[in-house]
Scaffold this active site. Structure first.
Site, PDB file in Angstrom:
ATOM      1  N   CYS A 237       0.825  -1.220   0.000  1.00  0.00           N
ATOM      2  CA  CYS A 237       0.000   0.000   0.000  1.00  0.00           C
ATOM      3  C   CYS A 237       0.857   1.267   0.000  1.00  0.00           C
ATOM      4  CB  CYS A 237      -0.983  -0.045   1.167  1.00  0.00           C
ATOM      5  SG  CYS A 237      -2.373   1.120   0.964  1.00  0.00           S
TER       6      CYS A 237
ATOM      7  N   LYS B   3     -12.163   7.750  -1.641  1.00  0.00           N
ATOM      8  CA  LYS B   3     -11.321   6.669  -1.149  1.00  0.00           C
ATOM      9  C   LYS B   3     -11.668   5.344  -1.826  1.00  0.00           C
ATOM     10  CE  LYS B   3      -9.792   4.463   3.154  1.00  0.00           C
ATOM     11  NZ  LYS B   3      -9.887   4.460   4.635  1.00  0.00           N
TER      12      LYS B   3
ATOM     13  N   SER C 161      -7.634  -0.098   0.675  1.00  0.00           N
ATOM     14  CA  SER C 161      -8.055   0.949   1.605  1.00  0.00           C
ATOM     15  C   SER C 161      -7.069   2.107   1.480  1.00  0.00           C
ATOM     16  CB  SER C 161      -8.103   0.416   3.039  1.00  0.00           C
ATOM     17  OG  SER C 161      -8.481   1.437   3.945  1.00  0.00           O
TER      18      SER C 161
ATOM     19  N   HIS D 147      -4.217  -4.769   0.265  1.00  0.00           N
ATOM     20  CA  HIS D 147      -3.935  -5.347   1.582  1.00  0.00           C
ATOM     21  C   HIS D 147      -4.415  -6.800   1.636  1.00  0.00           C
ATOM     22  CE1 HIS D 147      -2.581  -1.786   3.822  1.00  0.00           C
ATOM     23  NE2 HIS D 147      -3.475  -1.096   3.141  1.00  0.00           N
TER      24      HIS D 147
ATOM     25  N   GLU E 258      -3.133  -8.980   3.236  1.00  0.00           N
ATOM     26  CA  GLU E 258      -2.908  -9.463   4.600  1.00  0.00           C
ATOM     27  C   GLU E 258      -4.071  -9.168   5.537  1.00  0.00           C
ATOM     28  OE1 GLU E 258      -1.764  -5.157   4.955  1.00  0.00           O
ATOM     29  OE2 GLU E 258      -1.674  -6.720   3.429  1.00  0.00           O
TER      30      GLU E 258
ATOM     31  N   ARG F 106     -14.294   3.079  12.790  1.00  0.00           N
ATOM     32  CA  ARG F 106     -13.410   4.110  13.345  1.00  0.00           C
ATOM     33  C   ARG F 106     -13.678   5.462  12.709  1.00  0.00           C
ATOM     34  NH1 ARG F 106      -7.826   3.403  10.874  1.00  0.00           N
ATOM     35  NH2 ARG F 106      -9.093   4.278   9.173  1.00  0.00           N
TER      36      ARG F 106
END
Length: 306
Positions: A142, A163, A192, A234, A236, A248
């Site tokens: 990323c 985004k 992300s 991502h 992972e 969040r």
């Protein structure tokens, strides 16, 4: 074969409870084989969660992997205790004279800041330059991928109108690339980020090759002739990582968009679906096997001599 980690690293207990083979330092010292030395520069604020995610994927290999965790000295993390960092992390001065078979540089929530404005940018550039002579293969994730593409090859990042968040379908662009061996023609990957790199910029550099691309998310995986891997997403991530980020940002009053193709019926109250786990394991296993194990010299001191 297992990964080797410090005896009291919290991620080790989590992975053992998942029946993942983790070798503690005490047992590993009695082994005669040479493990692969993998350095992880963890730039994420959620360090323990990121450690666990990466170690879970690195453990899915027949190779023994010796993990070293690295932090920047010029930035003090706010979400991880100083005692934890002192116990489990090293700084660049601690390892600059060492050689590593592979290195992972993680992402960081810094996309909308110019690279040169990042408080540890000079240190990161020094580390990235050091990898050219002290690390056999480099794996960037990323923001870490964007930073390395910019520093090594002058590839700029571009701020997006909105985004990129969600699980996106990707197409492999190479049939004979060892890193993607066993991949389906189409596969999913979480993204992300608020910035992107353009295929048109990358394709102009003869030393870079796009290995996977998404119509919605753009460039996904890039490789260089210097055994460097750049992953803009991502793989992972855990099942709930994007949900955590969404909650969040919602709690902060940021009114984030619901991650695409993630929650059933786009309903954040429903449990997300995991569509990327098999390819995540395959990518990291292939990286360890083809880019690290089969490329690195047995005598680790020979790394960088070419």
């Amino acid at each position: 074969m297992p990964i080797k980690v410090p005896d009291d690293l919290p991620a080790a207990f989590t992975l053992e409870n998942e029946n993942i083979f983790v070798m503690k330092e005490g047992r590993a010292t009695h082994q005669d084989i040479r493990p692969l030395r993998i350095l992880i520069l963890n730039l994420m604020p959620t360090k323990i969660e990121t450690e666990t995610q990466l170690l879970r994927l690195l453990s899915n290999s027949p190779l023994q992997v010796d993990i070293e965790l690295l932090q920047t000295a010029t930035h003090e993390p706010k979400n991880t205790s100083k005692l934890y960092l002192e116990r489990f992390y090293r700084t660049f001065d601690d390892i600059r004279d060492q050689k590593f078979d592979g290195m992972i540089i993680t992402g960081a929530p810094l996309e909308c800041i110019d690279f040169e404005e990042v408080d540890y940018w000079e240190e990161l550039c020094e580390i990235m330059d050091w990898t050219r002579t002290n690390v056999c293969s480099k794996f960037h994730i990323c923001w870490g991928a964007q930073a390395a593409l910019y520093h090594h090859y002058g590839i700029p990042k571009h701020v997006l109108d909105s985004k990129v968040s969600g699980i996106f379908l990707h197409r492999r662009c190479s049939e004979d690339e060892p890193l993607l061996r066993g991949f389906d023609d189409l596969f999913y990957m979480p993204h992300s980020r608020n910035t992107s790199v353009k295929a048109s910029d990358i394709s102009q550099n003869p030393h870079l090759h796009i290995l996977a691309h998404s119509e919605e998310a753009g460039v996904a995986i890039v490789a260089s002739e210097k055994n460097e891997i750049f992953v803009t997403g991502h793989l992972e991530y855990d099942r709930g990582t994007l949900a955590y980020e969404y909650d969040r940002d919602t709690d902060k009053g940021l009114s984030p968009m619901v991650p695409k193709h993630y929650f059933p019926d786009d309903n954040p109250r429903m449990e997300p679906r995991v569509l990327w786990r098999s390819h995540a394991n395959l990518l990291f296993t292939n990286w360890l096997n083809y880019c690290v194990y089969q490329q690195t010299p047995y005598d680790i001191t020979k790394i960088g001599e070419e």
